[in-house]
Design an enzyme around this catalytic site. Structure first.
Site, PDB file in Angstrom:
ATOM      1  N   SER A 324       7.933  11.015  64.533  1.00 26.71           N
ATOM      2  CA  SER A 324       8.855  11.730  65.141  1.00 26.71           C
ATOM      3  C   SER A 324       8.940  10.652  66.673  1.00 26.71           C
ATOM      4  O   SER A 324       9.361   9.707  66.858  1.00 26.71           O
ATOM      5  CB  SER A 324       8.254  12.879  65.659  1.00 26.71           C
ATOM      6  OG  SER A 324       9.524  13.811  66.568  1.00 26.71           O
ATOM      7  N   ASP A 399      14.465  17.658  57.282  1.00 31.31           N
ATOM      8  CA  ASP A 399      14.157  17.743  58.519  1.00 31.31           C
ATOM      9  C   ASP A 399      15.143  18.640  59.250  1.00 31.31           C
ATOM     10  O   ASP A 399      16.174  18.525  59.276  1.00 31.31           O
ATOM     11  CB  ASP A 399      14.286  16.445  59.116  1.00 31.31           C
ATOM     12  CG  ASP A 399      13.412  16.022  60.436  1.00 31.31           C
ATOM     13  OD1 ASP A 399      13.782  17.057  61.343  1.00 31.31           O
ATOM     14  OD2 ASP A 399      12.595  15.180  60.406  1.00 31.31           O
ATOM     15  N   HIS A 476      19.762 -21.448  54.985  1.00 25.16           N
ATOM     16  CA  HIS A 476      19.676 -21.425  56.472  1.00 25.16           C
ATOM     17  C   HIS A 476      18.507 -20.750  57.086  1.00 25.16           C
ATOM     18  O   HIS A 476      17.829 -21.620  57.575  1.00 25.16           O
ATOM     19  CB  HIS A 476      20.730 -20.242  56.613  1.00 25.16           C
ATOM     20  CG  HIS A 476      22.104 -20.484  56.378  1.00 25.16           C
ATOM     21  ND1 HIS A 476      22.628 -20.198  54.871  1.00 25.16           N
ATOM     22  CD2 HIS A 476      23.162 -21.114  56.671  1.00 25.16           C
ATOM     23  CE1 HIS A 476      23.853 -20.363  54.894  1.00 25.16           C
ATOM     24  NE2 HIS A 476      24.317 -21.248  55.979  1.00 25.16           N
TER      25      HIS A 476
END
Length: 539
Positions: A324, A399, A476
């Site tokens: 949280s 949630d 890269h």
């Protein structure tokens, strides 16, 4: 004798004796004098705390009853004097009771020795007692190690300096935001710092801490942060223990806005066999201070320093695990220590402001936004984007706290925004407007089956995505940001983006406060694992 009695009067409360030698673990048993007098002190303390939080109501009542007159003030002063005399008598009687208790006297003698000589053996012996943490000796200071302390800690951003005219014009709003944050604001953001909640959960904290000390052989320590706040910590060392294959890794747990290490998320990595370091926010339980962003930064900084310089862990072996609002503290530490091993964020949001706007009345939107930006600018995504290490985001599909809709749903879960912002920072060429829209739709799927069908419909081939990443890294770099994607067509971008979402995201079908099972504590994917010397095909 008088000096000894005075020490007993001012000494800390003793809660529990931990097993050592021939002594078995047991709750401290005060005699009758100490027991009843201490109850009086607790009642007075609770009434004071309750009156503090209800002071506007009490003041209104006293005003209506004419207590703000000369006669009323005299009556109030007599009442306060009576309470003060009772309180002083209770402290004295409690001291007498302790003076006659052999167990308490033995504990107090050891505590005096620790404060005076502070040897390793004495520190080990004081761990056998659970007592009032304000009297605990400091175990580690923020300035114990050499380093450049002139570098300021990274905290939430503040408004840019204004001219004199703008400052004068904004003065009423500035004063109002200071009042709001100092009265109800910070207590709504961090309710765990209020005395009333602390008193309500105190029995659970005492029980939880006892289990950590006795069952898990925990080591409690007091850390002194840069701002002078004292931070309460608990360390569970699993290094070298049988069947603890993860013991060499340390998980630092950052709790929620009403969470405490005694009853918080430490249990998850502990059950997974990791070494664990828990700590309480400033103002929570034994920790002192107020949980403003600057204090949070100082607190988590001294916790990491303690792990490195006292507990002996290396940065690459430390995992920051947050639940949280603890994601703010964890990402502050990740930003300050970029070589830290990994970050795992459970039920965490991207920014506190959108959540506050969704939960608060629309008429207060202006003052709420200004107050939060000035004093509680908890921008987790901004901190996380400045960390280039492995990240895992655990999203709870039911949630009810970090969603902006009236009812829980995955579409409005702010964990989605946290992930999108992170991917936008790490893969700027890949995450254009069209790809972000596709990813948001993918994350809005109501269940795993729907996400799987969308994944399949997009014709995502994991092996091809892996080859594309390997090819880019070999040609890269594996350091973020990765500019992969500027030469890819829209469907291919979508495929690679969906693949990366599944690498970062882990869904947990639960509500906000449900404990996270240990089998779901999975260390994050590291893009450096995609490095290879042989590349056959691309997407």
């Amino acid at each position: 004798m008088a000096a000894s009695l005075w020490k007993n009067i001012l000494g800390p409360r003793l809660y529990r004796v931990i097993s050592h030698g021939q002594t078995r673990s047991h709750d401290y048993q005060p005699n009758a004098l100490e027991h009843y007098s201490d109850n009086i002190i607790k009642i007075v303390s609770f009434c004071w705390s309750f009156s503090y939080y209800t002071s506007p109501i009490i003041a209104t009542y006293l005003y209506r009853k004419s207590y703000f007159t000369i006669v009323g003030l005299l009556s109030a002063s007599k009442f306060a004097s009576t309470i003060l005399i009772v309180l002083c008598g209770a402290y004295f009687i409690r001291g007498v009771g302790r003076f006659g208790n052999a167990e308490y006297c033995a504990f107090l003698s050891l505590l005096d020795q620790v404060k005076n000589t502070n040897t390793i053996e004495q520190r080990r012996r004081i761990q056998h007692y659970d007592f009032e943490f304000s009297h605990w000796p400091v175990d580690f200071r923020w300035d114990e190690v050499s380093g450049d302390f002139s570098k300021p800690l990274i905290t939430s951003s503040k408004s840019a300096p204004q001219g004199l005219l703008q400052t004068v014009i904004a003065l009423p709003c500035t004063l109002l935001t200071n009042v709001v944050i100092g009265t109800v604001g910070r207590r709504l953001v961090y309710p765990g710092s209020t005395g009333l909640l602390g008193a309500a959960v105190w029995p659970a904290l005492l029980e939880g801490r006892g289990k950590l000390l006795e069952k898990d052989n925990g080591t409690r320590a007091k850390l002194l942060a840069r701002d002078g706040n004292e931070i309460d910590t608990m360390f569970l060392d699993r290094r070298g223990r049988p069947n603890s294959y993860n013991g060499h890794k340390l998980v630092i747990c950052c709790e929620g806005n009403a969470g405490f290490y005694e009853v918080g998320c430490m249990v998850t990595p502990n059950e997974g066999g990791y070494s664990v370091l828990g700590w309480n926010h400033p103002g929570f339980a034994g920790s002192t201070g107020i949980p403003y962003p600057e204090n949070e930064a100082n607190a988590v900084d001294v916790v990491v320093q303690y792990a490195l310089n006292r507990l002996g862990f290396h940065l690459e072996d430390i995992v920051l695990f947050a639940w949280s609002i603890g994601g703010f503290s964890a990402t502050l530490a990740a930003e300050r220590y970029p070589d830290i091993g990994a970050v795992v964020l459970d039920a965490t949001f991207d920014d506190i402001v959108p959540l506050a706007i969704a939960k608060m009345p629309e008429t207060l939107m202006g003052i709420i936004v200004r107050t939060l930006r000035e004093h509680m600018n908890l921008n987790v995504a901004s901190n996380l984007c400045r960390y280039n290490g492995p990240v895992r985001i655990i999203r709870r599909t039911k949630d009810e706290v970090i969603t902006t809709s009236e009812f829980p749903d995955t579409a409005s879960n702010r964990g989605n925004d946290l992930l999108i912002k992170l991917m936008k920072c790490r893969y700027p060429q890949l995450m254009d407007e069209d790809t972000i829209a596709d990813v948001r739709q993918f994350l809005s799927a109501p269940d795993q089956l729907t996400m799987l069908s969308m994944y399949t419909a997009a014709e995502v081939e994991d092996s091809e995505c892996q080859r594309a990443l390997k090819k880019y890294i070999n040609e890269h770099t594996a350091t973020y940001p990765l500019n992969i994607g500027n030469d890819l067509v829209v469907p291919t971008k979508r495929q690679l983006a969906f693949y990366l979402v599944c690498k970062y995201l882990l869904d947990f079908e639960a509500t906000h406060c449900s404990p996270l099972p240990s089998h779901m504590f999975i260390l994050p994917w590291d893009i450096r694992e995609e490095e290879d010397t042989e590349v056959e095909t691309t997407i």
